[in-house]
Each structure stands twice: as structure tokens, then as C-alpha cells.
Design a protein around this motif. Structure first.
Motif, PDB file in Angstrom:
ATOM      1  N   GLU A  39     153.412  54.010 -36.981  1.00  0.00           N
ATOM      2  CA  GLU A  39     154.509  54.523 -37.374  1.00  0.00           C
ATOM      3  C   GLU A  39     154.525  55.966 -36.694  1.00  0.00           C
ATOM      4  OE1 GLU A  39     156.612  56.047 -41.427  1.00  0.00           O
ATOM      5  OE2 GLU A  39     154.792  55.320 -41.671  1.00  0.00           O
ATOM      6  N   GLU A  40     153.097  56.588 -36.589  1.00  0.00           N
ATOM      7  CA  GLU A  40     153.029  57.881 -35.961  1.00  0.00           C
ATOM      8  C   GLU A  40     153.514  57.714 -34.430  1.00  0.00           C
ATOM      9  OE1 GLU A  40     149.031  58.954 -36.327  1.00  0.00           O
ATOM     10  OE2 GLU A  40     149.081  59.576 -38.408  1.00  0.00           O
ATOM     11  N   ALA A  41     153.301  56.652 -33.652  1.00  0.00           N
ATOM     12  CA  ALA A  41     153.639  56.461 -32.122  1.00  0.00           C
ATOM     13  C   ALA A  41     154.990  56.301 -32.327  1.00  0.00           C
ATOM     14  CB  ALA A  41     152.918  55.401 -31.816  1.00  0.00           C
ATOM     15  N   THR A  42     155.628  55.565 -33.284  1.00  0.00           N
ATOM     16  CA  THR A  42     157.084  55.215 -33.217  1.00  0.00           C
ATOM     17  C   THR A  42     157.826  56.709 -33.538  1.00  0.00           C
ATOM     18  OG1 THR A  42     156.941  52.897 -34.366  1.00  0.00           O
ATOM     19  CG2 THR A  42     159.130  54.119 -34.545  1.00  0.00           C
ATOM     20  N   VAL A  43     157.426  57.406 -34.492  1.00  0.00           N
ATOM     21  CA  VAL A  43     158.022  58.660 -34.671  1.00  0.00           C
ATOM     22  C   VAL A  43     157.962  59.740 -33.229  1.00  0.00           C
ATOM     23  CG1 VAL A  43     157.777  61.129 -35.747  1.00  0.00           C
ATOM     24  CG2 VAL A  43     157.427  58.895 -36.857  1.00  0.00           C
ATOM     25  N   GLU A  44     156.916  59.525 -32.758  1.00  0.00           N
ATOM     26  CA  GLU A  44     156.363  60.400 -31.315  1.00  0.00           C
ATOM     27  C   GLU A  44     157.515  59.778 -30.385  1.00  0.00           C
ATOM     28  OE1 GLU A  44     153.471  60.816 -27.942  1.00  0.00           O
ATOM     29  OE2 GLU A  44     152.522  60.517 -29.967  1.00  0.00           O
ATOM     30  N   THR A  45     157.752  58.438 -30.179  1.00  0.00           N
ATOM     31  CA  THR A  45     158.436  57.772 -29.190  1.00  0.00           C
ATOM     32  C   THR A  45     160.080  58.221 -29.550  1.00  0.00           C
ATOM     33  OG1 THR A  45     157.019  56.130 -28.827  1.00  0.00           O
ATOM     34  CG2 THR A  45     159.219  55.808 -28.504  1.00  0.00           C
ATOM     35  N   LEU A  46     160.413  58.100 -30.716  1.00  0.00           N
ATOM     36  CA  LEU A  46     161.793  58.486 -31.136  1.00  0.00           C
ATOM     37  C   LEU A  46     162.259  59.947 -30.598  1.00  0.00           C
ATOM     38  CD1 LEU A  46     162.037  56.382 -34.336  1.00  0.00           C
ATOM     39  CD2 LEU A  46     163.391  56.003 -32.491  1.00  0.00           C
ATOM     40  N   ALA A  47     161.183  60.802 -30.978  1.00  0.00           N
ATOM     41  CA  ALA A  47     161.580  62.191 -30.886  1.00  0.00           C
ATOM     42  C   ALA A  47     161.613  62.518 -29.240  1.00  0.00           C
ATOM     43  CB  ALA A  47     160.239  63.203 -31.536  1.00  0.00           C
ATOM     44  N   LYS A  48     160.783  61.909 -28.542  1.00  0.00           N
ATOM     45  CA  LYS A  48     160.635  62.049 -27.202  1.00  0.00           C
ATOM     46  C   LYS A  48     162.026  61.566 -26.418  1.00  0.00           C
ATOM     47  CE  LYS A  48     159.143  63.219 -23.207  1.00  0.00           C
ATOM     48  NZ  LYS A  48     158.770  64.755 -22.675  1.00  0.00           N
ATOM     49  N   LEU A  49     162.357  60.363 -26.895  1.00  0.00           N
ATOM     50  CA  LEU A  49     163.614  59.851 -26.576  1.00  0.00           C
ATOM     51  C   LEU A  49     164.889  60.841 -26.729  1.00  0.00           C
ATOM     52  CD1 LEU A  49     163.146  55.891 -26.920  1.00  0.00           C
ATOM     53  CD2 LEU A  49     163.012  57.209 -24.932  1.00  0.00           C
ATOM     54  N   GLU A  50     164.869  61.314 -27.845  1.00  0.00           N
ATOM     55  CA  GLU A  50     165.848  62.217 -28.384  1.00  0.00           C
ATOM     56  C   GLU A  50     165.601  63.709 -27.606  1.00  0.00           C
ATOM     57  OE1 GLU A  50     166.684  63.514 -32.242  1.00  0.00           O
ATOM     58  OE2 GLU A  50     166.265  61.468 -33.059  1.00  0.00           O
ATOM     59  N   SER A  51     164.682  63.979 -27.147  1.00  0.00           N
ATOM     60  CA  SER A  51     164.716  65.265 -26.240  1.00  0.00           C
ATOM     61  C   SER A  51     165.258  65.125 -24.866  1.00  0.00           C
ATOM     62  CB  SER A  51     163.232  65.873 -26.587  1.00  0.00           C
ATOM     63  OG  SER A  51     162.276  64.738 -25.498  1.00  0.00           O
ATOM     64  N   LEU A  52     164.957  63.811 -24.749  1.00  0.00           N
ATOM     65  CA  LEU A  52     165.468  63.570 -23.168  1.00  0.00           C
ATOM     66  C   LEU A  52     167.163  63.200 -23.129  1.00  0.00           C
ATOM     67  CD1 LEU A  52     162.755  61.161 -21.873  1.00  0.00           C
ATOM     68  CD2 LEU A  52     162.953  63.650 -21.277  1.00  0.00           C
ATOM     69  N   GLY A  53     167.687  63.439 -24.258  1.00  0.00           N
ATOM     70  CA  GLY A  53     168.946  63.446 -24.214  1.00  0.00           C
ATOM     71  C   GLY A  53     169.553  61.907 -24.371  1.00  0.00           C
ATOM     72  N   CYS A  54     168.592  60.901 -24.761  1.00  0.00           N
ATOM     73  CA  CYS A  54     169.216  59.601 -24.972  1.00  0.00           C
ATOM     74  C   CYS A  54     170.277  59.418 -26.150  1.00  0.00           C
ATOM     75  CB  CYS A  54     167.941  58.691 -25.126  1.00  0.00           C
ATOM     76  SG  CYS A  54     166.699  58.485 -23.898  1.00  0.00           S
ATOM     77  N   PRO A  55     171.200  58.967 -25.694  1.00  0.00           N
ATOM     78  CA  PRO A  55     172.283  58.735 -26.694  1.00  0.00           C
ATOM     79  C   PRO A  55     171.944  57.430 -27.656  1.00  0.00           C
ATOM     80  CG  PRO A  55     173.178  57.946 -24.509  1.00  0.00           C
ATOM     81  CD  PRO A  55     171.910  58.508 -24.072  1.00  0.00           C
ATOM     82  N   VAL A  56     171.083  56.638 -27.118  1.00  0.00           N
ATOM     83  CA  VAL A  56     170.970  55.471 -27.906  1.00  0.00           C
ATOM     84  C   VAL A  56     169.361  55.424 -28.034  1.00  0.00           C
ATOM     85  CG1 VAL A  56     170.843  52.906 -28.255  1.00  0.00           C
ATOM     86  CG2 VAL A  56     172.980  54.186 -27.478  1.00  0.00           C
ATOM     87  N   LEU A  57     168.453  55.150 -28.888  1.00  0.00           N
ATOM     88  CA  LEU A  57     167.250  54.982 -29.018  1.00  0.00           C
ATOM     89  C   LEU A  57     166.725  53.814 -29.436  1.00  0.00           C
ATOM     90  CD1 LEU A  57     166.494  58.340 -31.508  1.00  0.00           C
ATOM     91  CD2 LEU A  57     167.158  58.233 -29.054  1.00  0.00           C
ATOM     92  N   VAL A  58     165.300  53.641 -28.893  1.00  0.00           N
ATOM     93  CA  VAL A  58     164.594  52.445 -29.349  1.00  0.00           C
ATOM     94  C   VAL A  58     163.415  52.737 -29.934  1.00  0.00           C
ATOM     95  CG1 VAL A  58     165.483  50.873 -27.767  1.00  0.00           C
ATOM     96  CG2 VAL A  58     163.696  52.021 -26.897  1.00  0.00           C
ATOM     97  N   ASP A  59     162.704  51.956 -30.773  1.00  0.00           N
ATOM     98  CA  ASP A  59     161.363  52.291 -31.184  1.00  0.00           C
ATOM     99  C   ASP A  59     160.088  52.145 -30.177  1.00  0.00           C
ATOM    100  OD1 ASP A  59     161.036  49.695 -31.359  1.00  0.00           O
ATOM    101  OD2 ASP A  59     160.609  49.451 -33.199  1.00  0.00           O
TER     102      ASP A  59
END
Length: 354
Positions: A39-59
């Protein structure tokens, strides 16, 4: 409206999670502790994708053992000597084999989706395994008391429920991973196995409405594991016309690693029909070199010569780590390539006046 861009699925796991997976396999880490790290890795992944400006995310598939086998975790009626997938560098992956029925998914993709949605407000895409891949679980010799026909009926029902659960949970899109499509032509150049795969998948996809199928997609690639592929040498011209028979609204097509992308694009152009969108791969997860945004832009603009802008999207060629133990691509490299894809797609949208 700008050209949409989406990831395919998997992101390399962080070192702490990789170490935890090894400890868990050896019985030195509890299931609860592993789940917490996932779960911690999932949260970190989502946050990083958001920071890169991804309009659609994955876990990033941080909690999956692999993109293929997630429904099987805990299934007791499995043997170890299933179908073998050979890769160009000589390594193999082996599927389990079913030993009894009835066949039931033990884990549904909806659980990963809902877990991701708790940590972001952005749209989340969910990858699922195509039923055609799981059809390979049935052995060559019939299972006593459980015919292949009964298995395929159960498989179709389970795959439908897996997809429908994600749609009902609000997935931006549900993507069927269909890497076995191109591989099937290597194993059976006649195309008979591919035809059977298309029929199995369409049996499931045909159960959805047109509006639902607009939120469904299928991903094709030549495999990508430990910096090797299983079917890059198979001519796309043999696959693509049949691929586009699948009853989905979105197609995610590996392209960046193709030797002759223009030839592939011309084949795609011949298969276009109203109401579908083609996401072309503009970054190659196997190539250690990070593409520049300008290089991505030029790949998108070239694709727009063949595919109308309102039917065009971009993606990575495939997932960066479809098997949890694949460490051939670093996490930082994956995010760098995703950043180039997002920025390059935006540059192409501007150049096209969108």
C-alpha cells in the motif's frame, strides 16, 4: 481537446518492497506486513504520477505478483507445469496449470482499483488479464469431471465479473492485457490459436453495452520482461487486422520499439472505424535511453499523419515491470520515460492546434 495519454500499467517496485517480497516468499515476513508495504508503494506511485502531470493514473501493479496471475493467488487447484513462454534472450516464464474445477478468480482487479482510488482524486485506469491468457491454464489432457467447455464457460463468467466490477467501481478505463495475441502467431503461424483467443475475448466483451465498451480497451505488445521480448519478430500485419475485431473502444498498440512504425501505422489506418481510439506507444520501456519530449512529440505527429487526432492517444509501449521480480528497469528510469511521454504528447497537441 488535447491528445489523451495513459500509462499501460506496471511500474518497477521500490527496493523496500522487492526485499519484502523475497522475505515473504521465505516465510520471514507476515502477509499483513507485506500488504502494508504494498500500500505504501501504491501511494508513492500515485503521488509520483500526479506530480508528473499524468491526467490518468495507475497503481503501478505494486500489489500484483504479475499482470497474468493476480486472479490465482490462493487457488488450490493448480499445478506447476503449465504453458512455457520463451523470451528472445533465452529466459522463460511458466504459467501454472489447472488440476480441477470449477474455476473461480480468487482476487478481482476491483480490489486494486478501490485501493488506489482511496489515495487520489484523479481518474484511475485498471488493467485486467484477458480471458484468452487464462484459457492457457487448462491442460492438454481433459480434467476428469471438468471438461474444457465447462472451464471456458466459468472463465467467461469470471472475466466478465472482473471487468464489470472495475467499471462499477468507477474505473476511467479497463484495459485487457493481450500480450499472448502476438505470441500466438509465433507458436501457431496458421492463426488458429489467435482466432480462438479473439473468440474467447469477444464472448466476454459482447456481454457489455456499447457505452460500457467505450470504457474498455485492449493492449498488445511483444512482451517485455527482463529487457527481452517474446514475439517482436512476429509480423504485426498478421495480428492487427484480427486485433481490431475485438469489441472495445480503445486499443493500446506498442509502436516505439517497432523497426518500421510507418508500416504499422498504415495497417492501423486501414483498420480504423468510427468510435474507437488508438493509443500508440511513444516510449520503449526496454530501451535504457530516456526519450526526449521532442522525440515523443515527433512520434505523435507522425502517428497523426495516419490516425485522425480525435482518434489518437499515446501510451508507453508496455508496462515497465509486468512481473514483480523484474528489476531490469529502474523505478527512476520508468518515471523519466513517463515524464517524457506526458510532456511530448502536450507538445504534439500544441503543434496540432488542439
Amino acid at each position: 481537446m488535447s491528445i489523451p495519454t495513459e500509462p499501460i500499467g506496471s511500474i518497477p517496485r521500490p527496493p523496500a518492497l522487492l526485499a519484502a517480497l523475497a522475505e515473504h516468499a521465505e516465510g520471514r515476513l507476515s502477509e499483513a506486513d507485506l500488504t502494508k508495504l504494498q500500500e505504501e508503494a501504491t501511494v508513492e506511485t500515485l503521488a509520483k504520477l500526479e506530480s508528473l502531470g499524468c491526467p490518468v493514473l495507475v497503481d503501478g501493479e505494486q500489489a500484483k505478483s504479475s499482470f497474468v496471475t493476480y486472479p490465482l493467488a490462493g487457488l488450490s487447484t493448480l499445478g506447476s507445469q503449465g504453458a512455457v513462454i520463451p523470451f528472445a534472450d533465452g529466459h522463460t516464464r511458466q504459467l501454472p496449470v489447472l488440476t480441477g474445477g470449477p474455476f473461480r478468480y480468487q482476487v478481482r482487479a476491483e480490489s486494486y482499483l478501490r485501493g488506489a482510488q482511496r489515495h487520489t482524486e484523479r481518474p484511475v485506469k485498471q488493467a485486467v488479464i484477458a480471458p484468452s491468457a487464462l484459457s492457457l491454464l487448462y491442460p492438454s489432457e481433459p480434467i476428469d469431471g471438468y471438461a474444457r467447455e465447462a472451464f471456458l464457460r466459468d472463465l467467461a463468467d469470471e472475466a466478465e465479473a472482473d471487468i464489470r466490477g472495475c467499471l462499477d467501481a468507477g474505473a476511467h478505463c479497463v484495459q485487457l492485457d493481450f500480450t499472448e495475441g502476438r505470441l500466438s502467431l509465433k507458436l501457431d503461424p496458421s492463426g488458429g490459436v489467435l482466432d480462438a483467443f479473439i473468440d474467447i475475448n469477444n464472448e466476454v466483451l459482447g456481454r457489455f453495452t456499447e457505452a460500457e465498451r467505450a470504457r474498455l480497451g485492449v493492449h498488445t505488445c511483444p512482451g517485455g520482461d527482463q529487457d527481452s521480448t517474446h514475439s517482436l519478430d512476429v509480423d504485426y500485419a498478421e495480428l492487427l487486422p484480427k486485433l481490431f475485431q475485438l469489441k472495445v473502444g480503445n486499443f493500446y498498440v506498442q509502436l516505439a520499439s517497432e523497426a518500421d512504425p510507418d508500416r504499422v501505422l498504415s495497417i492501423i489506418a486501414e483498420q480504423l472505424r468510427p468510435g474507437i481510439r488508438v493509443f500508440v506507444g511513444v516510449t520503449d520501456p526496454i530501451d535504457p535511453r530516456v526519450e526526449t519530449p521532442e522525440e515523443v512529440r515527433d512520434r505523435v505527429l507522425n502517428a497523426a499523419r495516419y490516425i485522425p487526432a480525435d482518434q489518437l492517444g499515446t501510451s508507453d509501449d508496455c508496462g515497465f515491470s509486468p512481473f514483480a521480480d523484474d528489476t531490469s528497469t529502474s523505478r527512476d528510469l520508468a518515471f523519466a520515460k513517463i515524464k517524457a511521454r506526458v510532456e511530448g504528447t502536450a507538445l504534439a497537441s500544441q503543434a496540432l492546434g488542439l
